[in-house]
Write an enzyme that holds these catalytic residues in place. Structure first.
Site, PDB file in Angstrom:
ATOM      1  N   GLN A  64       0.816  -1.223   0.000  1.00  0.00           N
ATOM      2  CA  GLN A  64       0.000   0.000   0.000  1.00  0.00           C
ATOM      3  C   GLN A  64       0.847   1.269   0.000  1.00  0.00           C
ATOM      4  O   GLN A  64       0.316   2.369  -0.172  1.00  0.00           O
ATOM      5  CB  GLN A  64      -0.935   0.004   1.212  1.00  0.00           C
ATOM      6  CG  GLN A  64      -0.216   0.150   2.543  1.00  0.00           C
ATOM      7  CD  GLN A  64      -1.135  -0.077   3.720  1.00  0.00           C
ATOM      8  OE1 GLN A  64      -1.475  -1.220   4.036  1.00  0.00           O
ATOM      9  NE2 GLN A  64      -1.541   1.006   4.369  1.00  0.00           N
ATOM     10  N   CYS A  70      -5.064   0.189   3.970  1.00  0.00           N
ATOM     11  CA  CYS A  70      -4.921  -1.203   4.390  1.00  0.00           C
ATOM     12  C   CYS A  70      -6.233  -1.972   4.313  1.00  0.00           C
ATOM     13  O   CYS A  70      -6.266  -3.126   3.893  1.00  0.00           O
ATOM     14  CB  CYS A  70      -4.339  -1.277   5.801  1.00  0.00           C
ATOM     15  SG  CYS A  70      -5.364  -0.474   7.056  1.00  0.00           S
ATOM     16  N   HIS A 364      -5.365  -1.077  11.814  1.00  0.00           N
ATOM     17  CA  HIS A 364      -4.839  -1.697  10.601  1.00  0.00           C
ATOM     18  C   HIS A 364      -5.659  -2.934  10.270  1.00  0.00           C
ATOM     19  O   HIS A 364      -6.107  -3.667  11.161  1.00  0.00           O
ATOM     20  CB  HIS A 364      -3.383  -2.097  10.829  1.00  0.00           C
ATOM     21  CG  HIS A 364      -2.639  -2.503   9.598  1.00  0.00           C
ATOM     22  ND1 HIS A 364      -2.618  -1.757   8.442  1.00  0.00           N
ATOM     23  CD2 HIS A 364      -1.875  -3.598   9.332  1.00  0.00           C
ATOM     24  CE1 HIS A 364      -1.865  -2.360   7.533  1.00  0.00           C
ATOM     25  NE2 HIS A 364      -1.416  -3.488   8.049  1.00  0.00           N
ATOM     26  N   ASN A 386       0.162  -9.323   5.145  1.00  0.00           N
ATOM     27  CA  ASN A 386       0.150  -7.875   5.285  1.00  0.00           C
ATOM     28  C   ASN A 386       0.201  -7.215   3.905  1.00  0.00           C
ATOM     29  O   ASN A 386       0.341  -7.900   2.885  1.00  0.00           O
ATOM     30  CB  ASN A 386       1.325  -7.421   6.159  1.00  0.00           C
ATOM     31  CG  ASN A 386       1.075  -6.084   6.828  1.00  0.00           C
ATOM     32  OD1 ASN A 386       0.121  -5.375   6.515  1.00  0.00           O
ATOM     33  ND2 ASN A 386       1.940  -5.722   7.761  1.00  0.00           N
TER      34      ASN A 386
END
Length: 444
Positions: A64, A70, A364, A386
């Site tokens: 990102q 996110c 997040h 992630n």
């Protein structure tokens, strides 16, 4: 102790500090290396291994970059999993710029409608301060993402690639926020000068044209149609021409988004379990579905997430990623950073207290791509995909201890079919509205 802090007290504090050998060692370590490096507990790397009894295979890790997308990356990563499986691809990526464009556009409209809804509110009041603080935040929630997909669909990344402003959103968000605050001022002063609501809403159309223009300049124009072209694992080339974003979603992902629901774990006294909640003035698409949560004990969140992964589908989740987390090696463990030993004090608030006193909230969103279960079927650690690029963690992946999940994971999104009959019934309740500044109104 006196009301004021005296020089005599400072002398006493210094003598007490100097008397402790550990204080001297800690001071040298931290002033040279910083808190995290000085307090890192290397033992967690041996305990929190990147090995899992259930592990889903995903494509190349996404990034990102300098943006707060996110929630969007995590949601698109769950969806690309379905595309890869359907088309037998090694990797695939959906356009995060496409969803960003429409999210910013819809949030601008949502903000201006919120201003029109609150024209009688005092400018210096808490509600107006909240609305004006971040009218175009990068962050979002699952239901907000679903609103975008149901209205605009999704497209492959090569149909609307990243731009300088999508990869680093601060500049364009700053200029758009400046305009939206100006527009809010214009609408509220117009109301004070006697303009009718419909006249103000007519002015809003010109305001939205300005926002649209700014987005096109920064992000490019979203495609109305595009051609899908991919090569599968068998080296066969697949082409599908003239697709819209909604057609692509229906044909290659095909989820019934109404079946995906948000479960939260907020163990505070003001939010009883087994009740549903929403948040005032939290959304993006005005006509879209509102944010809705079902609050459950944390073990229920774990059970639903495990059931969905056992069935071969990843899980979107939201957490407080900065707590007890090591970027190098990708570890999220309560023992990862021994700050208590370093400073000689205990950090003793529980999850509810941290929420009530502003010490923790959801910051997040990521994706569960696996879990390790012991012989009794209980989770010991979780595999986390992630969106910070492959350099963060171990090739982009983190490992989360089960106790970290308990303390710092706040939300998971699962299909209703993985819930109990009682939980499905509980979802039908009319949601209790929370204030806009409630911690459950935080955006991933």
């Amino acid at each position: 102790m006196e009301k004021k802090l005296t020089l005599e007290q400072l002398d006493a504090y210094e003598k007490s500090f100097d008397a402790g050998r550990a204080n001297q060692v800690a001071m040298r370590a931290v002033t040279t290396n910083g808190v995290v490096k000085a307090a890192t507990n290397g033992a967690v790397y041996r305990r929190d291994r990147h090995q899992f009894s259930i592990s889903l295979e995903q494509g190349n890790i996404t990034n990102q970059k300098q943006s707060g997308r996110c929630w969007m990356f995590a949601a698109l990563n769950t969806m690309r999993f379905a595309v890869m499986k359907k088309l037998d691809l090694n990797t695939f990526e959906l356009s995060q710029n496409y969803t960003l464009f429409y999210d910013k556009l819809e949030k601008a409209n949502y903000f201006l409608e919120s201003i029109l809804e609150t024209l009688e509110e005092p400018t210096g009041g808490r509600l107006m301060a909240h609305l004006l603080m971040a009218p175009l935040n990068d962050g979002g929630q699952w239901d907000m993402f679903c609103n975008l997909i149901e209205k605009y669909g999704v497209v492959p990344k090569d149909a609307m690639p990243e731009t300088a402003c999508s990869s680093a959103t601060r500049e364009i968000t700053g200029y758009m926020t400046r305009k939206l605050r100006e527009f809010a001022c214009t609408l509220r002063e117009g109301h004070q000068n006697g303009k009718a609501l419909e006249e103000l809403r007519g002015e809003k159309e010109g305001m939205m044209q300005t926002i649209y223009n700014m987005l096109c300049i920064a992000l490019g124009k979203p495609p109305k149609t595009f051609t899908l072209g991919v090569r599968n694992k068998k080296k066969e080339f697949l082409r599908d021409e003239g697709l819209t974003g909604k057609e692509f979603f229906q044909k290659y992902i095909g989820w019934d988004l109404s079946q995906y629901v948000s479960l939260i774990n907020a163990p505070t006294a003001d939010k009883p379990y087994h009740r549903t909640y929403t948040v005032k003035f939290l959304g993006n698409v005005v006509e879209g579905r509102p944010v809705k949560y079902l609050n459950l004990p944390v073990e229920d969140l774990k059970a639903a997430a495990i059931a969905q992964m056992k069935d071969g589908q990843p899980v979107w989740f939201g957490c407080d990623v900065g707590q007890c987390s090591l970027r190098e090696g990708g570890v999220m463990d309560l023992e990862a950073i021994k700050a208590d030993e370093l400073f000689g004090t205990q950090f003793s608030m529980d999850k509810a207290q941290r929420l009530d006193y502003g010490e923790s909230l959801m910051t997040h969103a990521m994706v569960f791509q696996g879990v390790d279960l012991d012989e009794d079927g209980k989770p010991t650690r979780w595999r986390v995909e992630n969106s910070w690029g492959k350099e963060a963690g171990e090739n982009g992946y983190y490992v989360m201890s089960d106790e970290w999940f308990t303390q710092y994971t706040y939300q998971v999104v699962v299909n209703k079919k993985y819930l109990t009959a009682q939980q499905v019934e509980e979802l039908s309740q009319e949601p209790i509205p929370l204030e806009p500044w409630d911690p459950m109104g935080s955006l991933a």
